[in-house]
Design a protein around this motif. Structure first.
Motif, PDB file in Angstrom:
ATOM      1  N   VAL A   1       0.772  -1.601   0.252  1.00 38.86           N
ATOM      2  CA  VAL A   1      -0.037   0.359   0.177  1.00 38.86           C
ATOM      3  C   VAL A   1       1.019   1.256  -0.112  1.00 38.86           C
ATOM      4  N   MET A   2       1.977   1.145   0.753  1.00 41.10           N
ATOM      5  CA  MET A   2       2.814   2.419   1.042  1.00 41.10           C
ATOM      6  C   MET A   2       3.391   2.555  -0.357  1.00 41.10           C
TER       7      MET A   2
ATOM      8  N   THR B   1       0.996   3.683  -2.796  1.00 38.34           N
ATOM      9  CA  THR B   1       0.599   5.108  -2.234  1.00 38.34           C
ATOM     10  C   THR B   1       1.746   6.142  -3.063  1.00 38.34           C
ATOM     11  N   GLY B   2       3.087   6.038  -3.006  1.00 38.77           N
ATOM     12  CA  GLY B   2       4.256   7.169  -3.351  1.00 38.77           C
ATOM     13  C   GLY B   2       4.156   6.918  -4.494  1.00 38.77           C
TER      14      GLY B   2
END
Lengths: 199, 98
Positions: free
Chosen positions: A36-37, A40-41
Protein backbone atom coordinates in the motif's frame (compact mmCIF):
# COMPACT_ATOMS: atom_id res chain seq x y z
CA UNK A 1 17.79 -33.10 15.29
CA UNK A 2 15.39 -33.30 18.21
CA UNK A 3 12.27 -35.41 18.40
CA UNK A 4 10.16 -32.22 18.49
CA UNK A 5 11.63 -31.04 15.22
CA UNK A 6 10.98 -34.37 13.50
CA UNK A 7 7.33 -34.48 14.57
CA UNK A 8 6.66 -30.81 13.86
CA UNK A 9 3.20 -30.31 12.38
CA UNK A 10 2.79 -26.91 10.69
CA UNK A 11 -1.00 -27.15 10.76
CA UNK A 12 -1.00 -27.80 14.49
CA UNK A 13 1.20 -24.71 14.85
CA UNK A 14 -1.48 -22.65 13.08
CA UNK A 15 -3.78 -23.22 16.04
CA UNK A 16 -1.28 -21.70 18.45
CA UNK A 17 -0.85 -18.23 16.95
CA UNK A 18 -1.10 -15.42 19.48
CA UNK A 19 -3.31 -13.35 17.16
CA UNK A 20 -5.54 -16.26 16.12
CA UNK A 21 -4.52 -15.54 12.52
CA UNK A 22 -2.31 -18.02 10.62
CA UNK A 23 1.28 -16.82 10.32
CA UNK A 24 1.39 -16.89 6.53
CA UNK A 25 -1.86 -14.95 6.28
CA UNK A 26 -0.61 -12.37 8.79
CA UNK A 27 2.67 -12.19 6.85
CA UNK A 28 0.77 -11.55 3.62
CA UNK A 29 -1.27 -8.79 5.24
CA UNK A 30 1.88 -7.10 6.56
CA UNK A 31 3.44 -7.42 3.10
CA UNK A 32 0.30 -5.93 1.54
CA UNK A 33 0.51 -3.01 3.97
CA UNK A 34 4.03 -2.33 2.69
CA UNK A 35 2.65 -2.61 -0.84
CA UNK A 36 0.00 0.00 0.00
CA UNK A 37 2.81 2.38 0.93
CA UNK A 38 4.73 1.49 -2.24
CA UNK A 39 1.81 2.20 -4.56
CA UNK A 40 0.79 5.25 -2.51
CA UNK A 41 4.26 6.62 -3.21
CA UNK A 42 3.83 6.07 -6.94
CA UNK A 43 0.23 7.29 -7.16
CA UNK A 44 0.97 10.23 -4.83
CA UNK A 45 3.92 11.28 -6.98
CA UNK A 46 1.71 11.09 -10.07
CA UNK A 47 -0.98 13.29 -8.48
CA UNK A 48 1.54 15.81 -7.15
CA UNK A 49 3.33 16.02 -10.51
CA UNK A 50 0.05 16.39 -12.35
CA UNK A 51 -1.11 19.32 -10.24
CA UNK A 52 0.00 22.53 -11.84
CA UNK A 53 1.61 20.83 -14.85
CA UNK A 54 0.58 20.92 -18.47
CA UNK A 55 -0.79 17.40 -18.90
CA UNK A 56 -2.02 15.74 -22.07
CA UNK A 57 -5.48 14.16 -22.16
CA UNK A 58 -4.85 10.44 -21.51
CA UNK A 59 -7.66 9.40 -23.85
CA UNK A 60 -5.81 11.00 -26.79
CA UNK A 61 -2.85 8.68 -26.22
CA UNK A 62 -4.21 5.60 -24.46
CA UNK A 63 -6.74 3.06 -25.67
CA UNK A 64 -9.43 3.41 -23.00
CA UNK A 65 -11.76 0.78 -24.50
CA UNK A 66 -9.04 -1.88 -24.58
CA UNK A 67 -7.96 -1.12 -21.02
CA UNK A 68 -11.56 -1.12 -19.80
CA UNK A 69 -11.90 -4.62 -21.28
CA UNK A 70 -8.63 -5.57 -19.57
CA UNK A 71 -9.97 -4.21 -16.27
CA UNK A 72 -13.03 -6.40 -16.76
CA UNK A 73 -10.74 -9.43 -17.28
CA UNK A 74 -8.81 -8.68 -14.08
CA UNK A 75 -12.04 -8.28 -12.08
CA UNK A 76 -13.24 -11.62 -13.52
CA UNK A 77 -9.97 -13.27 -12.47
CA UNK A 78 -10.46 -11.92 -8.96
CA UNK A 79 -13.92 -13.51 -8.88
CA UNK A 80 -12.59 -16.86 -10.14
CA UNK A 81 -9.84 -16.73 -7.48
CA UNK A 82 -12.32 -16.22 -4.67
CA UNK A 83 -14.58 -18.92 -6.15
CA UNK A 84 -11.62 -21.33 -6.12
CA UNK A 85 -11.26 -20.67 -2.39
CA UNK A 86 -15.00 -21.08 -1.87
CA UNK A 87 -15.07 -24.46 -3.61
CA UNK A 88 -12.14 -25.91 -1.69
CA UNK A 89 -13.81 -24.69 1.52
CA UNK A 90 -17.00 -26.43 0.40
CA UNK A 91 -15.01 -29.61 -0.25
CA UNK A 92 -15.03 -29.70 -4.06
CA UNK A 93 -11.39 -29.77 -5.26
CA UNK A 94 -12.47 -30.40 -8.88
CA UNK A 95 -14.23 -27.03 -9.09
CA UNK A 96 -11.38 -25.41 -7.17
CA UNK A 97 -8.94 -26.60 -9.84
CA UNK A 98 -11.24 -25.35 -12.60
CA UNK A 99 -11.42 -21.87 -11.06
CA UNK A 100 -7.66 -21.80 -10.45
CA UNK A 101 -7.10 -22.52 -14.16
CA UNK A 102 -9.59 -19.78 -15.07
CA UNK A 103 -7.73 -17.36 -12.78
CA UNK A 104 -4.46 -18.30 -14.45
CA UNK A 105 -6.01 -17.67 -17.88
CA UNK A 106 -7.42 -14.32 -16.71
CA UNK A 107 -4.09 -13.14 -15.28
CA UNK A 108 -2.17 -14.26 -18.36
CA UNK A 109 -4.68 -12.53 -20.66
CA UNK A 110 -4.36 -9.29 -18.68
CA UNK A 111 -0.58 -9.43 -19.03
CA UNK A 112 -0.79 -10.23 -22.75
CA UNK A 113 -3.09 -7.27 -23.36
CA UNK A 114 -0.74 -5.02 -21.40
CA UNK A 115 2.23 -6.19 -23.48
CA UNK A 116 0.17 -5.53 -26.65
CA UNK A 117 -0.72 -2.06 -25.37
CA UNK A 118 2.93 -1.27 -24.54
CA UNK A 119 4.09 -2.40 -28.00
CA UNK A 120 1.40 -0.30 -29.67
CA UNK A 121 2.30 2.79 -27.61
CA UNK A 122 6.05 2.37 -28.16
CA UNK A 123 5.56 1.92 -31.90
CA UNK A 124 3.62 5.20 -31.97
CA UNK A 125 6.38 7.08 -30.16
CA UNK A 126 4.87 7.17 -26.68
CA UNK A 127 7.66 6.04 -24.37
CA UNK A 128 9.09 6.93 -20.92
CA UNK A 129 11.40 9.58 -22.46
CA UNK A 130 8.75 11.53 -24.32
CA UNK A 131 7.09 13.33 -21.40
CA UNK A 132 6.35 13.36 -17.69
CA UNK A 133 3.09 11.60 -18.49
CA UNK A 134 5.01 8.91 -20.37
CA UNK A 135 7.49 8.29 -17.58
CA UNK A 136 4.84 8.17 -14.83
CA UNK A 137 2.53 6.03 -16.97
CA UNK A 138 5.16 3.39 -17.71
CA UNK A 139 6.48 3.42 -14.13
CA UNK A 140 3.09 2.89 -12.50
CA UNK A 141 1.59 0.44 -14.98
CA UNK A 142 4.95 -1.31 -15.33
CA UNK A 143 5.28 -1.94 -11.60
CA UNK A 144 1.67 -3.08 -11.48
CA UNK A 145 2.30 -5.37 -14.44
CA UNK A 146 5.31 -6.82 -12.62
CA UNK A 147 3.05 -7.55 -9.64
CA UNK A 148 0.56 -9.25 -11.96
CA UNK A 149 3.40 -11.29 -13.48
CA UNK A 150 4.52 -12.44 -10.00
CA UNK A 151 0.90 -13.26 -9.21
CA UNK A 152 0.52 -15.32 -12.39
CA UNK A 153 3.69 -17.28 -11.58
CA UNK A 154 2.38 -18.00 -8.06
CA UNK A 155 -1.06 -18.96 -9.40
CA UNK A 156 0.60 -21.36 -11.86
CA UNK A 157 2.57 -22.87 -8.97
CA UNK A 158 -0.52 -23.25 -6.76
CA UNK A 159 -2.57 -24.63 -9.66
CA UNK A 160 0.11 -27.27 -10.14
CA UNK A 161 -0.07 -28.09 -6.42
CA UNK A 162 -3.86 -28.26 -6.66
CA UNK A 163 -3.63 -30.81 -9.46
CA UNK A 164 -1.21 -32.83 -7.32
CA UNK A 165 -3.88 -32.91 -4.62
CA UNK A 166 -1.97 -30.79 -2.10
CA UNK A 167 -5.00 -28.78 -1.01
CA UNK A 168 -7.86 -30.18 1.04
CA UNK A 169 -10.92 -28.77 2.76
CA UNK A 170 -8.92 -28.62 5.99
CA UNK A 171 -5.61 -27.34 4.62
CA UNK A 172 -5.80 -24.75 1.87
CA UNK A 173 -4.10 -21.74 3.43
CA UNK A 174 -1.94 -21.31 0.31
CA UNK A 175 -4.99 -20.60 -1.83
CA UNK A 176 -6.31 -18.04 0.64
CA UNK A 177 -2.95 -16.29 1.04
CA UNK A 178 -2.38 -16.15 -2.72
CA UNK A 179 -5.96 -14.89 -3.14
CA UNK A 180 -5.22 -11.97 -0.83
CA UNK A 181 -2.30 -10.94 -3.02
CA UNK A 182 -4.30 -11.35 -6.22
CA UNK A 183 -7.25 -9.29 -4.95
CA UNK A 184 -4.83 -6.59 -3.83
CA UNK A 185 -3.36 -6.44 -7.35
CA UNK A 186 -6.93 -6.06 -8.65
CA UNK A 187 -7.64 -3.34 -6.09
CA UNK A 188 -4.55 -1.37 -7.13
CA UNK A 189 -5.54 -1.62 -10.80
CA UNK A 190 -9.00 -0.22 -9.98
CA UNK A 191 -7.30 2.90 -8.61
CA UNK A 192 -4.73 3.10 -11.44
CA UNK A 193 -7.37 2.74 -14.15
CA UNK A 194 -9.38 5.61 -12.68
CA UNK A 195 -6.54 8.08 -12.20
CA UNK A 196 -4.19 7.22 -15.09
CA UNK A 197 -6.61 6.32 -17.87
CA UNK A 198 -9.86 8.12 -17.10
CA UNK A 199 -8.77 11.34 -15.36
CA UNK B 1 -8.73 -22.48 14.40
CA UNK B 2 -7.92 -21.31 10.93
CA UNK B 3 -10.29 -23.66 9.17
CA UNK B 4 -13.05 -23.02 11.69
CA UNK B 5 -12.44 -19.30 11.39
CA UNK B 6 -12.72 -19.51 7.60
CA UNK B 7 -15.96 -21.42 7.51
CA UNK B 8 -17.64 -19.69 10.44
CA UNK B 9 -18.35 -16.49 8.54
CA UNK B 10 -21.06 -16.56 5.88
CA UNK B 11 -19.77 -16.91 2.31
CA UNK B 12 -20.59 -13.63 0.54
CA UNK B 13 -22.43 -13.55 -2.77
CA UNK B 14 -19.32 -13.06 -4.91
CA UNK B 15 -21.30 -12.86 -8.14
CA UNK B 16 -23.33 -9.95 -6.77
CA UNK B 17 -20.05 -8.17 -5.90
CA UNK B 18 -18.83 -8.87 -9.43
CA UNK B 19 -21.94 -7.21 -10.92
CA UNK B 20 -21.43 -4.21 -8.65
CA UNK B 21 -17.80 -3.92 -9.76
CA UNK B 22 -18.78 -4.23 -13.40
CA UNK B 23 -21.60 -1.69 -13.02
CA UNK B 24 -19.35 0.81 -11.26
CA UNK B 25 -16.69 0.39 -13.99
CA UNK B 26 -19.32 1.21 -16.61
CA UNK B 27 -20.44 4.21 -14.53
CA UNK B 28 -16.79 5.35 -14.39
CA UNK B 29 -16.46 5.11 -18.16
CA UNK B 30 -19.71 6.98 -18.71
CA UNK B 31 -18.74 9.64 -16.17
CA UNK B 32 -15.36 10.11 -17.87
CA UNK B 33 -17.13 10.79 -21.19
CA UNK B 34 -19.82 13.05 -19.72
CA UNK B 35 -17.53 15.13 -17.51
CA UNK B 36 -14.50 15.42 -19.76
CA UNK B 37 -14.65 19.25 -19.66
CA UNK B 38 -15.18 19.56 -15.91
CA UNK B 39 -12.06 18.19 -14.26
CA UNK B 40 -13.27 18.78 -10.70
CA UNK B 41 -16.52 16.87 -11.21
CA UNK B 42 -14.68 14.19 -13.17
CA UNK B 43 -12.11 13.71 -10.40
CA UNK B 44 -14.79 13.67 -7.67
CA UNK B 45 -16.85 11.02 -9.46
CA UNK B 46 -13.84 8.87 -10.29
CA UNK B 47 -12.51 9.01 -6.73
CA UNK B 48 -15.91 8.01 -5.31
CA UNK B 49 -16.43 5.08 -7.69
CA UNK B 50 -12.82 3.88 -7.39
CA UNK B 51 -12.98 4.00 -3.58
CA UNK B 52 -16.32 2.13 -3.52
CA UNK B 53 -14.89 -0.54 -5.84
CA UNK B 54 -11.69 -0.85 -3.79
CA UNK B 55 -13.73 -1.16 -0.57
CA UNK B 56 -15.91 -3.88 -2.13
CA UNK B 57 -12.81 -5.85 -3.16
CA UNK B 58 -11.14 -5.44 0.25
CA UNK B 59 -14.26 -6.20 2.28
CA UNK B 60 -15.68 -9.15 0.36
CA UNK B 61 -12.95 -10.69 -1.84
CA UNK B 62 -10.19 -10.17 0.74
CA UNK B 63 -12.70 -10.95 3.53
CA UNK B 64 -11.68 -7.91 5.56
CA UNK B 65 -15.32 -7.60 6.66
CA UNK B 66 -15.06 -10.96 8.42
CA UNK B 67 -11.50 -10.65 9.72
CA UNK B 68 -10.41 -9.66 13.19
CA UNK B 69 -10.31 -5.94 13.89
CA UNK B 70 -6.52 -5.93 14.04
CA UNK B 71 -6.40 -6.60 10.29
CA UNK B 72 -8.64 -3.65 9.55
CA UNK B 73 -6.60 -1.41 11.84
CA UNK B 74 -3.35 -2.60 10.24
CA UNK B 75 -4.60 -2.01 6.70
CA UNK B 76 -6.41 1.27 7.47
CA UNK B 77 -3.36 2.72 9.24
CA UNK B 78 -1.27 2.41 6.06
CA UNK B 79 -4.08 3.95 4.01
CA UNK B 80 -4.35 6.89 6.43
CA UNK B 81 -0.58 7.34 6.39
CA UNK B 82 -0.66 7.23 2.59
CA UNK B 83 -3.50 9.77 2.44
CA UNK B 84 -1.54 12.14 4.69
CA UNK B 85 1.55 11.72 2.50
CA UNK B 86 -0.36 12.53 -0.69
CA UNK B 87 -2.24 15.44 0.93
CA UNK B 88 1.00 17.03 2.13
CA UNK B 89 2.49 16.57 -1.36
CA UNK B 90 -0.51 18.21 -3.02
CA UNK B 91 -0.47 21.01 -0.44
CA UNK B 92 3.20 21.67 -1.15
CA UNK B 93 2.44 21.88 -4.84
CA UNK B 94 -0.80 23.85 -4.78
CA UNK B 95 -0.66 26.21 -1.80
CA UNK B 96 1.24 29.49 -2.31
CA UNK B 97 4.62 29.69 -0.60
CA UNK B 98 5.02 32.44 2.02
Amino acid sequence: MTEAAITFDPHAEEDRTSTGIPHDKMGMWVFLCSEVMFFTGLIGSYIVLRFGSVWPEPRHTLNIGLTAANTFILICSSVTMVKALEWIQRGDPRKMKLFMVLTLIGGSTFLSVQVFEYRHLLEHGFNPHVSLFGSTFFTMTGFHGFHVFCGVVCIAWCTGKAFLGKYTTEHHQGIETLGLYWHFVDLVWIILFAIVYLF
Amino acid sequence: MTTKERVEHPIPNYIAIFWWLLGLTLVELGWAVLMEHSKLLLASGLVITAVVKAVLVAMYFMHLKFERKIMGILFASTLILGAILVSVGIGERVLPRP
